[in-house]
Design a protein around this motif. Structure first.
Motif, PDB file in Angstrom:
ATOM      1  N   CYS A   7       0.837  -1.188   0.000  1.00 29.49           N
ATOM      2  CA  CYS A   7       0.000   0.000   0.000  1.00 29.49           C
ATOM      3  C   CYS A   7       0.880   1.249   0.000  1.00 29.49           C
ATOM      4  O   CYS A   7       2.014   1.214   0.435  1.00 29.49           O
ATOM      5  CB  CYS A   7      -0.929   0.000   1.214  1.00 29.49           C
ATOM      6  N   ALA A   8       0.326   2.334  -0.510  1.00 26.29           N
ATOM      7  CA  ALA A   8       1.093   3.570  -0.627  1.00 26.29           C
ATOM      8  C   ALA A   8       1.384   4.163   0.741  1.00 26.29           C
ATOM      9  O   ALA A   8       0.459   4.391   1.524  1.00 26.29           O
ATOM     10  CB  ALA A   8       0.329   4.574  -1.482  1.00 26.29           C
ATOM     11  N   PRO A   9       2.645   4.419   1.077  1.00 29.09           N
ATOM     12  CA  PRO A   9       2.967   5.079   2.344  1.00 29.09           C
ATOM     13  C   PRO A   9       2.368   6.485   2.359  1.00 29.09           C
ATOM     14  O   PRO A   9       2.354   7.176   1.337  1.00 29.09           O
ATOM     15  CB  PRO A   9       4.501   5.130   2.343  1.00 29.09           C
ATOM     16  N   TYR A  10       1.889   6.910   3.514  1.00 31.01           N
ATOM     17  CA  TYR A  10       1.258   8.219   3.629  1.00 31.01           C
ATOM     18  C   TYR A  10       2.331   9.292   3.725  1.00 31.01           C
ATOM     19  O   TYR A  10       3.153   9.294   4.639  1.00 31.01           O
ATOM     20  CB  TYR A  10       0.355   8.258   4.862  1.00 31.01           C
ATOM     21  N   TYR A  11       2.346  10.209   2.766  1.00 27.88           N
ATOM     22  CA  TYR A  11       3.284  11.324   2.792  1.00 27.88           C
ATOM     23  C   TYR A  11       2.620  12.545   2.200  1.00 27.88           C
ATOM     24  O   TYR A  11       1.986  12.463   1.137  1.00 27.88           O
ATOM     25  CB  TYR A  11       4.568  11.005   2.008  1.00 27.88           C
ATOM     26  N   GLY A 182      -2.652  13.398  12.926  1.00 24.10           N
ATOM     27  CA  GLY A 182      -3.978  12.843  13.110  1.00 24.10           C
ATOM     28  C   GLY A 182      -4.182  11.558  12.332  1.00 24.10           C
ATOM     29  O   GLY A 182      -4.720  10.570  12.850  1.00 24.10           O
ATOM     30  N   TYR A 183      -3.725  11.538  11.077  1.00 28.78           N
ATOM     31  CA  TYR A 183      -3.892  10.365  10.225  1.00 28.78           C
ATOM     32  C   TYR A 183      -3.062   9.194  10.739  1.00 28.78           C
ATOM     33  O   TYR A 183      -3.551   8.070  10.873  1.00 28.78           O
ATOM     34  CB  TYR A 183      -3.493  10.704   8.796  1.00 28.78           C
ATOM     35  N   GLU A 184      -1.787   9.445  11.007  1.00 31.76           N
ATOM     36  CA  GLU A 184      -0.874   8.362  11.387  1.00 31.76           C
ATOM     37  C   GLU A 184      -1.190   7.798  12.770  1.00 31.76           C
ATOM     38  O   GLU A 184      -1.051   6.592  12.997  1.00 31.76           O
ATOM     39  CB  GLU A 184       0.572   8.860  11.354  1.00 31.76           C
ATOM     40  N   ALA A 185      -1.585   8.663  13.692  1.00 30.71           N
ATOM     41  CA  ALA A 185      -1.848   8.209  15.064  1.00 30.71           C
ATOM     42  C   ALA A 185      -3.280   7.727  15.251  1.00 30.71           C
ATOM     43  O   ALA A 185      -3.582   7.026  16.213  1.00 30.71           O
ATOM     44  CB  ALA A 185      -1.544   9.335  16.052  1.00 30.71           C
ATOM     45  N   GLY A 186      -4.179   8.134  14.338  1.00 31.31           N
ATOM     46  CA  GLY A 186      -5.581   7.755  14.476  1.00 31.31           C
ATOM     47  C   GLY A 186      -6.288   8.520  15.575  1.00 31.31           C
ATOM     48  O   GLY A 186      -7.062   7.949  16.349  1.00 31.31           O
ATOM     49  N   ILE A 187      -6.015   9.827  15.639  1.00 27.85           N
ATOM     50  CA  ILE A 187      -6.634  10.669  16.660  1.00 27.85           C
ATOM     51  C   ILE A 187      -7.377  11.819  15.983  1.00 27.85           C
ATOM     52  O   ILE A 187      -7.190  12.088  14.790  1.00 27.85           O
ATOM     53  CB  ILE A 187      -5.588  11.239  17.644  1.00 27.85           C
ATOM     54  N   ASP A 188      -8.216  12.503  16.756  1.00 29.55           N
ATOM     55  CA  ASP A 188      -8.998  13.589  16.185  1.00 29.55           C
ATOM     56  C   ASP A 188      -8.116  14.802  15.926  1.00 29.55           C
ATOM     57  O   ASP A 188      -7.029  14.957  16.494  1.00 29.55           O
ATOM     58  CB  ASP A 188     -10.152  13.960  17.125  1.00 29.55           C
ATOM     59  N   VAL A 189      -8.593  15.681  15.075  1.00 33.15           N
ATOM     60  CA  VAL A 189      -7.800  16.810  14.632  1.00 33.15           C
ATOM     61  C   VAL A 189      -7.483  17.773  15.766  1.00 33.15           C
ATOM     62  O   VAL A 189      -6.397  18.374  15.798  1.00 33.15           O
ATOM     63  CB  VAL A 189      -8.512  17.543  13.471  1.00 33.15           C
ATOM     64  N   ASP A 190      -8.382  17.926  16.738  1.00 29.02           N
ATOM     65  CA  ASP A 190      -8.124  18.847  17.846  1.00 29.02           C
ATOM     66  C   ASP A 190      -6.958  18.360  18.701  1.00 29.02           C
ATOM     67  O   ASP A 190      -6.100  19.154  19.112  1.00 29.02           O
ATOM     68  CB  ASP A 190      -9.377  19.008  18.704  1.00 29.02           C
ATOM     69  N   MET A 218       7.796  11.840  16.890  1.00 36.80           N
ATOM     70  CA  MET A 218       7.505  11.834  18.316  1.00 36.80           C
ATOM     71  C   MET A 218       6.033  12.168  18.575  1.00 36.80           C
ATOM     72  O   MET A 218       5.382  11.577  19.449  1.00 36.80           O
ATOM     73  CB  MET A 218       8.420  12.857  19.004  1.00 36.80           C
ATOM     74  N   LEU A 219       5.489  13.095  17.813  1.00 34.66           N
ATOM     75  CA  LEU A 219       4.077  13.467  17.973  1.00 34.66           C
ATOM     76  C   LEU A 219       3.169  12.306  17.601  1.00 34.66           C
ATOM     77  O   LEU A 219       2.136  12.078  18.248  1.00 34.66           O
ATOM     78  CB  LEU A 219       3.752  14.673  17.095  1.00 34.66           C
ATOM     79  N   ILE A 220       3.542  11.562  16.575  1.00 37.04           N
ATOM     80  CA  ILE A 220       2.742  10.402  16.167  1.00 37.04           C
ATOM     81  C   ILE A 220       2.763   9.335  17.258  1.00 37.04           C
ATOM     82  O   ILE A 220       1.737   8.703  17.544  1.00 37.04           O
ATOM     83  CB  ILE A 220       3.258   9.851  14.827  1.00 37.04           C
ATOM     84  N   LEU A 221       3.927   9.147  17.873  1.00 41.88           N
ATOM     85  CA  LEU A 221       4.014   8.176  18.972  1.00 41.88           C
ATOM     86  C   LEU A 221       3.130   8.600  20.145  1.00 41.88           C
ATOM     87  O   LEU A 221       2.422   7.779  20.740  1.00 41.88           O
ATOM     88  CB  LEU A 221       5.465   8.028  19.422  1.00 41.88           C
ATOM     89  N   ALA A 222       3.171   9.886  20.478  1.00 43.35           N
ATOM     90  CA  ALA A 222       2.323  10.384  21.560  1.00 43.35           C
ATOM     91  C   ALA A 222       0.847  10.222  21.206  1.00 43.35           C
ATOM     92  O   ALA A 222       0.029   9.784  22.027  1.00 43.35           O
ATOM     93  CB  ALA A 222       2.645  11.849  21.861  1.00 43.35           C
TER      94      ALA A 222
END
Length: 265
Positions: A7-11, A182-190, A218-222
């Protein structure tokens, strides 16, 4: 070592980097990626390999790496000595993209092996086999490093640098970084926006003693910890504050910055 996923990596492109990469790939020109740790250099290469339909072979540079680790060596198998190609040789033979991450971490006497592949010759001498391999069509050499982190003793030699087309990557603008987190971590935009705001304040600290700043990685991990049910504060503490420093005073200072940024609960 890694290979391109199905699958296409998200960039999310920020500037002309994708256009420059494609143009260089059409010419077979080697590429040098510059940028801070965790800004998306590896993901960018993965996305471009997928876009171009090429295999990607990735190797992380380190001080114990030898030229044999890249080119190959003779090994004893079943009572006989056989030659085993290294990752660079496999890429040259197969027309793959070869990505040497953090190139300056490897010894200079090791990285000199890439020089004939990074100029008009596009060939790899394999001294132990007594032959020189021409790069197959589609072969692409990509290296990366963080110019703001390495010491003078680990800078990239001019004789190496001038063979490459350079693409500088940085942390994306806040709106794009929010989208990525938001996309990579699966969290809401806020929640993603709060993490990006915090990272921006850490990156802009005056006279900061931090060796590295808060990266997009680091933000994606959090954010991933938040997606797993941790509170935002706990996630930031575990994935950012405690990772950025072991110094007690600095950890406390970062904690105060977190308190000033995160919503009060």
């Amino acid at each position: 070592m890694t290979e391109t996923a199905l699958c296409a990596p998200y960039y999310r492109a920020v500037g002309e980097e994708a256009h420059v990469f494609r143009a260089a790939a059409r010419r077979g020109s080697p590429i040098l990626l510059k940028g801070p740790t965790g800004c998306g250099k590896t993901r960018f290469v993965e996305a471009m390999a997928h876009d171009l339909g090429r295999e990607l072979i990735t190797v992380a540079g380190h001080e114990d790496m030898t030229s044999a680790d890249l080119v190959g060596r003779f090994l004893l198998k079943g009572g006989e000595t056989v030659w085993v190609d290294g990752p660079l040789t496999r890429a040259v033979r197969g027309g793959a993209i070869f990505y040497l991450d953090e190139v300056v971490e490897a010894r200079q006497d090791t990285t000199v092996v890439i020089h004939p592949l990074a100029d008009h010759r596009r060939e790899l001498p394999v001294d132990r086999l007594g032959l020189t391999l021409p790069a197959a069509p589609g072969f692409q050499l990509v290296i990366s490093y963080n110019p703001g982190y390495q010491s003078v003793l680990k800078s990239l030699k001019e004789s190496t640098r001038q063979r490459f087309i350079a693409i500088e990557l940085g942390f994306p603008p806040a709106d794009i970084e929010t989208e990525v987190v938001g996309y990579e971590a699966g969290i809401d935009v806020d929640t993603a926006r709060i993490l990006v705001t915090l990272a921006g304040r850490i990156r802009n600290l005056d006279g900061s003693p931090l060796r590295e700043v808060a990266s997009t990685r680091m933000l994606i991990l959090a954010g991933g910890l938040v997606a797993e049910g941790l509170s935002l504060r706990s996630a930031v503490q575990a994935a950012m504050v405690q990772v950025l420093s072991d110094d007690g005073d600095l950890v406390r200072a970062l904690g105060e910055l977190v308190d000033a940024t995160l919503p009060q609960t």
